[in-house]
Design an enzyme around this catalytic site. Sequence first.
Site, PDB file in Angstrom:
ATOM      1  N   LYS A  39       0.851  -1.198   0.000  1.00 11.54           N
ATOM      2  CA  LYS A  39       0.000   0.000   0.000  1.00 11.54           C
ATOM      3  C   LYS A  39       0.871   1.227   0.000  1.00 11.54           C
ATOM      4  O   LYS A  39       1.811   1.334   0.794  1.00 11.54           O
ATOM      5  CB  LYS A  39      -0.890  -0.004   1.272  1.00 11.54           C
ATOM      6  CG  LYS A  39      -1.808   1.194   1.377  1.00 11.54           C
ATOM      7  CD  LYS A  39      -3.085   0.988   0.620  1.00 11.54           C
ATOM      8  CE  LYS A  39      -3.863   2.258   0.361  1.00 11.54           C
ATOM      9  NZ  LYS A  39      -3.491   2.939  -0.895  1.00 11.54           N
ATOM     10  N   LYS A  61       5.381   3.524   8.422  1.00 12.37           N
ATOM     11  CA  LYS A  61       4.203   4.381   8.566  1.00 12.37           C
ATOM     12  C   LYS A  61       2.941   3.526   8.592  1.00 12.37           C
ATOM     13  O   LYS A  61       2.074   3.678   9.454  1.00 12.37           O
ATOM     14  CB  LYS A  61       4.157   5.344   7.374  1.00 12.37           C
ATOM     15  CG  LYS A  61       3.017   6.337   7.420  1.00 12.37           C
ATOM     16  CD  LYS A  61       2.770   7.017   6.077  1.00 12.37           C
ATOM     17  CE  LYS A  61       4.005   7.688   5.512  1.00 12.37           C
ATOM     18  NZ  LYS A  61       3.655   8.647   4.429  1.00 12.37           N
ATOM     19  N   LYS A  95       5.466   2.017  -2.948  1.00  9.06           N
ATOM     20  CA  LYS A  95       5.364   3.354  -3.539  1.00  9.06           C
ATOM     21  C   LYS A  95       5.574   3.203  -5.033  1.00  9.06           C
ATOM     22  O   LYS A  95       6.215   2.247  -5.486  1.00  9.06           O
ATOM     23  CB  LYS A  95       6.437   4.289  -2.962  1.00  9.06           C
ATOM     24  CG  LYS A  95       6.145   5.760  -3.165  1.00  9.06           C
ATOM     25  CD  LYS A  95       5.130   6.262  -2.156  1.00  9.06           C
ATOM     26  CE  LYS A  95       4.746   7.692  -2.350  1.00  9.06           C
ATOM     27  NZ  LYS A  95       3.932   8.191  -1.226  1.00  9.06           N
ATOM     28  N   ASP A 155      -0.191  10.952  -4.464  1.00  7.39           N
ATOM     29  CA  ASP A 155       0.950  11.597  -3.803  1.00  7.39           C
ATOM     30  C   ASP A 155       1.188  12.869  -4.628  1.00  7.39           C
ATOM     31  O   ASP A 155       0.265  13.339  -5.316  1.00  7.39           O
ATOM     32  CB  ASP A 155       2.187  10.677  -3.767  1.00  7.39           C
ATOM     33  CG  ASP A 155       3.278  11.178  -2.811  1.00  7.39           C
ATOM     34  OD1 ASP A 155       3.143  10.982  -1.602  1.00  7.39           O
ATOM     35  OD2 ASP A 155       4.256  11.789  -3.271  1.00  7.39           O
ATOM     36  N   THR A 195      -4.726  13.542   5.255  1.00  3.22           N
ATOM     37  CA  THR A 195      -3.327  13.738   5.636  1.00  3.22           C
ATOM     38  C   THR A 195      -3.163  15.051   6.406  1.00  3.22           C
ATOM     39  O   THR A 195      -2.524  15.094   7.469  1.00  3.22           O
ATOM     40  CB  THR A 195      -2.404  13.697   4.404  1.00  3.22           C
ATOM     41  OG1 THR A 195      -2.746  12.558   3.621  1.00  3.22           O
ATOM     42  CG2 THR A 195      -0.943  13.623   4.808  1.00  3.22           C
ATOM     43  N   SER A 211      -6.921   5.727   3.764  1.00  4.36           N
ATOM     44  CA  SER A 211      -6.949   4.841   2.599  1.00  4.36           C
ATOM     45  C   SER A 211      -7.330   3.425   3.023  1.00  4.36           C
ATOM     46  O   SER A 211      -8.106   2.743   2.353  1.00  4.36           O
ATOM     47  CB  SER A 211      -5.571   4.794   1.925  1.00  4.36           C
ATOM     48  OG  SER A 211      -5.392   5.885   1.052  1.00  4.36           O
TER      49      SER A 211
END
Length: 442
Positions: free
Chosen positions: A92, A116, A128, A168, A211, A373
């Site tokens: 993820k 994280k 990522k 992102d 976020t 998410s």
Amino acid sequence: MSEQAYLEEIFAQVQARNPNQPEFLQAVAEVLSTLAPVIRRRPELQRLGVVERMVEPERIIIFRVSWLDDANRVHVNRGYRVQFNSAIGPYKGGLRFHRSVNASVIKFLGFEQIFKNSLTGLPIGGAKGGSDFDPRGKSEWEIMRFCQSFMTELSRHIGADTDIPAGDIGVGGREIGYLYGQYHRLRNEFTGAITGKGQAYGGSHVRPEATGYGLCYFTEEMLKEKHDSFEGKRVVISGSGNVAVYAHQKATELGATVVAMSDSGGFVYDANGIDLARVREIKDRHGRLSEYAEAYQEGSRGIWNIPCEIALPCATQNELEEQDAKTLVKNGCICIAEGANMPCTPKAVRVFEESGILYGPSKAANAGGVATSALEMAQNSMRYSWDFSKVDARLRDIMVSIYRNASLAAEEYGKAGNLMFGANIAGFLKVADAMLSHGISY
Ligand code: NDP
Ligand code: 2IT
């Protein structure tokens, strides 16, 4: 061999294997610098090579993305997906479209994402991806064609139970829509294989805000420790994208005044508070912050010269250097919390630690986005949707518990109050335990 020597040896191997990848090495160095007390207490982690395995991605996918511009000229970009660690759940993490994207940047982000995601307390592994495609100056149709081409390849590697990308830098609601549209078309199935989706097609309430809101909830917890709050504070927020905008909204709601924001070209300062509606209007049409007019000053780093009590770097990696940190401290800053990933250089972090001001590291402070998410994934699995207040309350609880767990781990391992130390250890331990349970096969 001492724990320290063991970790140094691992770092030397990582350096040798990943030359010319400064961002990745920086992220690994930071985590390794905090693990000695854990290895001391848990020698089996060394015996079973857990750290050596954790610093090597499970899989790196690099692919060609060809697309046609509006004049029918062919362009070729490079696409990436780093599936770093799936010990505690499916891969993820977000996708970044920016001209600076390369293997080092994606690997640093994927590595950070492991810890994280672990800190959120939810079952998600670390990944990522992205591309060196530069969305700036591209037409709507060019963005759409690029996203479709990118997903044509990526779709082979992802899925609701395998790997779930999200946004992102340079990937917001519009891009997620195009990416998801293409995924859905290619796979002929409607699953939650991407998060950050629009409300109309399976998105979660609060994911756009998550976020920035989560960053402020986390900062609130840091301040509470000093019997303080956002009330009456001056806040400086770098960036003016997704994270920055919602950090502004929440900090203001909590009683602070956001006196400055920035983009890659410069910053705006207004002692009476930056007008968020004006910033959003500019950003919604993909304009530049310089259109904020008279108050704009060239040079994004200049934002750190503005006196404030709370600084929230929300733009990009290494945007805040040692000298900026010294200036912030000298000007009376009491708290810094990272909305961006790794925005402060190691020397800047040292300045904050030595000055004793509150410092909230990104892997803890900005985890609200990926946590929400995961809540989107849960709702998609149930084919159900929770209302705004339910998701917001969950997000707040998650940020409070991340703060507590990081704080407790710091205390337990001998560095009370050091949230960087605590976040790394708390995030690491859960993944390490899962890897130990799974045996050594990958
Ligand atoms: P956006 O693309 O929405 O906004 C990025 C902002 O940062 C823009 O204002 C951009 O300015 C600025 N910026 C980008 N690159 C640079 C640079 N090299 N120098 C100075 N400013 C720069 O991205 P997000 O708000 O989503 O992401 C911001 C940060 O937060 C990133 O570090 C990201 O990894 C992190 N993050 C994001 C999450 C999310 O849910 N979106 C979750 C957790 C962390 P310009 O427009 O001029 O390029
Ligand atoms: O850095 C990050 O945590 C994100 N860009 C969000 C990732 C996600 O999967 O929501």
